[in-house]
Motif scaffolding. Sequence first.
Motif, mmCIF file in Angstrom:
data_model
loop_
_atom_site.group_PDB
_atom_site.id
_atom_site.type_symbol
_atom_site.label_atom_id
_atom_site.label_comp_id
_atom_site.label_asym_id
_atom_site.label_seq_id
_atom_site.Cartn_x
_atom_site.Cartn_y
_atom_site.Cartn_z
ATOM 1 N N VAL A 126 1.303 1.901 15.380
ATOM 2 C CA VAL A 126 1.625 2.007 13.957
ATOM 3 C C VAL A 126 1.083 3.346 13.465
ATOM 4 C CG1 VAL A 126 1.169 1.106 11.633
ATOM 5 C CG2 VAL A 126 1.546 -0.475 13.541
ATOM 6 N N PHE A 127 1.933 4.101 12.780
ATOM 7 C CA PHE A 127 1.522 5.349 12.160
ATOM 8 C C PHE A 127 1.725 5.189 10.653
ATOM 9 C CE2 PHE A 127 3.101 6.149 16.390
ATOM 10 C CZ PHE A 127 2.088 6.912 16.949
ATOM 11 N N ALA A 128 0.693 5.482 9.887
ATOM 12 C CA ALA A 128 0.761 5.321 8.437
ATOM 13 C C ALA A 128 0.502 6.661 7.762
ATOM 14 C CB ALA A 128 -0.275 4.296 7.987
ATOM 15 N N VAL A 129 1.468 7.127 6.998
ATOM 16 C CA VAL A 129 1.353 8.402 6.290
ATOM 17 C C VAL A 129 1.313 8.110 4.793
ATOM 18 C CG1 VAL A 129 2.406 10.647 5.861
ATOM 19 C CG2 VAL A 129 2.606 9.581 8.123
ATOM 20 N N ALA A 130 0.223 8.550 4.147
ATOM 21 C CA ALA A 130 0.035 8.277 2.723
ATOM 22 C C ALA A 130 1.094 8.940 1.883
ATOM 23 C CB ALA A 130 -1.351 8.737 2.288
ATOM 24 N N ASP A 149 -4.258 9.390 6.074
ATOM 25 C CA ASP A 149 -3.301 8.880 7.061
ATOM 26 C C ASP A 149 -4.052 8.216 8.216
ATOM 27 O OD1 ASP A 149 -1.501 10.224 5.429
ATOM 28 O OD2 ASP A 149 -1.510 12.011 6.678
ATOM 29 N N GLY A 150 -3.352 7.375 8.944
ATOM 30 C CA GLY A 150 -4.013 6.714 10.064
ATOM 31 C C GLY A 150 -3.033 6.095 11.025
ATOM 32 N N SER A 151 -3.564 5.639 12.154
ATOM 33 C CA SER A 151 -2.715 4.985 13.151
ATOM 34 C C SER A 151 -3.537 3.955 13.902
ATOM 35 C CB SER A 151 -2.155 6.008 14.141
ATOM 36 O OG SER A 151 -3.192 6.518 14.954
ATOM 37 N N CYS A 152 -2.838 3.077 14.567
ATOM 38 C CA CYS A 152 -3.514 2.162 15.483
ATOM 39 C C CYS A 152 -2.542 1.815 16.606
ATOM 40 C CB CYS A 152 -4.004 0.901 14.771
ATOM 41 S SG CYS A 152 -2.727 -0.293 14.381
ATOM 42 N N LEU A 201 0.139 1.558 33.416
ATOM 43 C CA LEU A 201 0.804 1.842 32.144
ATOM 44 C C LEU A 201 -0.134 2.679 31.300
ATOM 45 C CD1 LEU A 201 3.031 1.425 30.031
ATOM 46 C CD2 LEU A 201 1.935 -0.721 29.405
ATOM 47 N N HIS A 202 0.277 3.909 31.001
ATOM 48 C CA HIS A 202 -0.556 4.821 30.224
ATOM 49 C C HIS A 202 0.240 5.316 29.033
ATOM 50 C CE1 HIS A 202 -3.380 5.006 33.605
ATOM 51 N NE2 HIS A 202 -2.292 4.939 34.342
ATOM 52 N N THR A 203 -0.373 5.324 27.870
ATOM 53 C CA THR A 203 0.299 5.834 26.681
ATOM 54 C C THR A 203 -0.646 6.770 25.943
ATOM 55 O OG1 THR A 203 -0.465 4.067 25.225
ATOM 56 C CG2 THR A 203 1.607 3.681 26.385
ATOM 57 N N ALA A 204 -0.081 7.689 25.187
ATOM 58 C CA ALA A 204 -0.880 8.588 24.361
ATOM 59 C C ALA A 204 -0.059 8.960 23.142
ATOM 60 C CB ALA A 204 -1.259 9.843 25.143
ATOM 61 N N ASN A 205 -0.748 9.322 22.066
ATOM 62 C CA ASN A 205 -0.034 9.887 20.924
ATOM 63 C C ASN A 205 -0.956 10.874 20.219
ATOM 64 O OD1 ASN A 205 -1.480 8.526 18.678
ATOM 65 N ND2 ASN A 205 -0.545 6.675 19.540
ATOM 66 N N SER A 206 -0.333 11.758 19.477
ATOM 67 C CA SER A 206 -1.089 12.775 18.763
ATOM 68 C C SER A 206 -0.452 12.973 17.396
ATOM 69 C CB SER A 206 -1.040 14.082 19.560
ATOM 70 O OG SER A 206 -1.796 15.069 18.907
ATOM 71 N N CYS A 207 -1.272 13.228 16.391
ATOM 72 C CA CYS A 207 -0.763 13.371 15.031
ATOM 73 C C CYS A 207 -1.379 14.585 14.357
ATOM 74 C CB CYS A 207 -1.110 12.138 14.200
ATOM 75 S SG CYS A 207 -0.494 10.599 14.907
ATOM 76 N N TYR A 208 -0.572 15.284 13.591
ATOM 77 C CA TYR A 208 -1.063 16.394 12.769
ATOM 78 C C TYR A 208 -0.857 15.966 11.327
ATOM 79 C CZ TYR A 208 -1.503 21.057 10.780
ATOM 80 O OH TYR A 208 -1.898 22.140 10.032
ATOM 81 N N TRP A 209 -1.939 15.570 10.662
ATOM 82 C CA TRP A 209 -1.826 15.006 9.330
ATOM 83 C C TRP A 209 -3.168 15.011 8.621
ATOM 84 C CZ3 TRP A 209 -0.148 9.426 11.111
ATOM 85 C CH2 TRP A 209 -1.164 8.827 11.838
ATOM 86 N N LYS A 260 0.840 -1.199 0.000
ATOM 87 C CA LYS A 260 0.000 0.000 0.000
ATOM 88 C C LYS A 260 0.879 1.254 0.000
ATOM 89 C CE LYS A 260 -3.868 -2.375 2.044
ATOM 90 N NZ LYS A 260 -4.725 -2.563 3.202
ATOM 91 N N PRO A 261 0.356 2.364 -0.544
ATOM 92 C CA PRO A 261 1.178 3.577 -0.689
ATOM 93 C C PRO A 261 1.315 4.368 0.613
ATOM 94 C CG PRO A 261 -1.019 3.988 -1.541
ATOM 95 C CD PRO A 261 -0.994 2.549 -1.106
ATOM 96 N N TYR A 262 2.028 3.797 1.567
ATOM 97 C CA TYR A 262 2.215 4.439 2.865
ATOM 98 C C TYR A 262 3.657 4.401 3.322
ATOM 99 C CZ TYR A 262 -2.772 4.801 3.823
ATOM 100 O OH TYR A 262 -4.088 5.151 3.775
ATOM 101 N N LYS A 263 4.022 5.424 4.092
ATOM 102 C CA LYS A 263 5.250 5.391 4.883
ATOM 103 C C LYS A 263 4.783 4.977 6.275
ATOM 104 C CE LYS A 263 7.327 9.380 2.585
ATOM 105 N NZ LYS A 263 7.801 10.759 2.804
#
Length: 117
Positions: free
Chosen positions: A111-115, A93-96, A80-88, A62-65
């Motif tokens: 996983v962070f996927a940038v088209a 684009d997507g993440s899981c 155990l606490h985690t967080a993430n934030s994305c500007y895209w 698939k066409p992703y980085k």
Amino acid sequence: MNGMEEFQNGSEGSFNSEEAESLVKECIDAVVGGDDYSQTHVNKWTASVVERTLSTLVKQGKPYKYMVTCAVMQKTGAGLHTANSCYWDTTMDGSCTVRWENRTMYCVVSVFAVAIP
């Protein structure tokens, strides 16, 4: 909720986070599986989980980085606490994030996927 489902399946190019989550779980299972937490193996496990996840994602063609992170933590009763934030571009684009656990440890993979335009 309906809009979200349409979004997930609507565009052929959009990132399918559910598909990615099951893929990540398979990779964690393959690497760590039924093992018990071991300080000497953690570095090897985290490296193997990210490499395996990344190569499996790339093989889908698939066409992703992709960016993949992995944290392994021994179960000690600590929180155990985690967080993430994305500007895209949220349409492409997507993440899981997958939180996996067994009797003795937690494994959190993101996983962070940038088209690729």
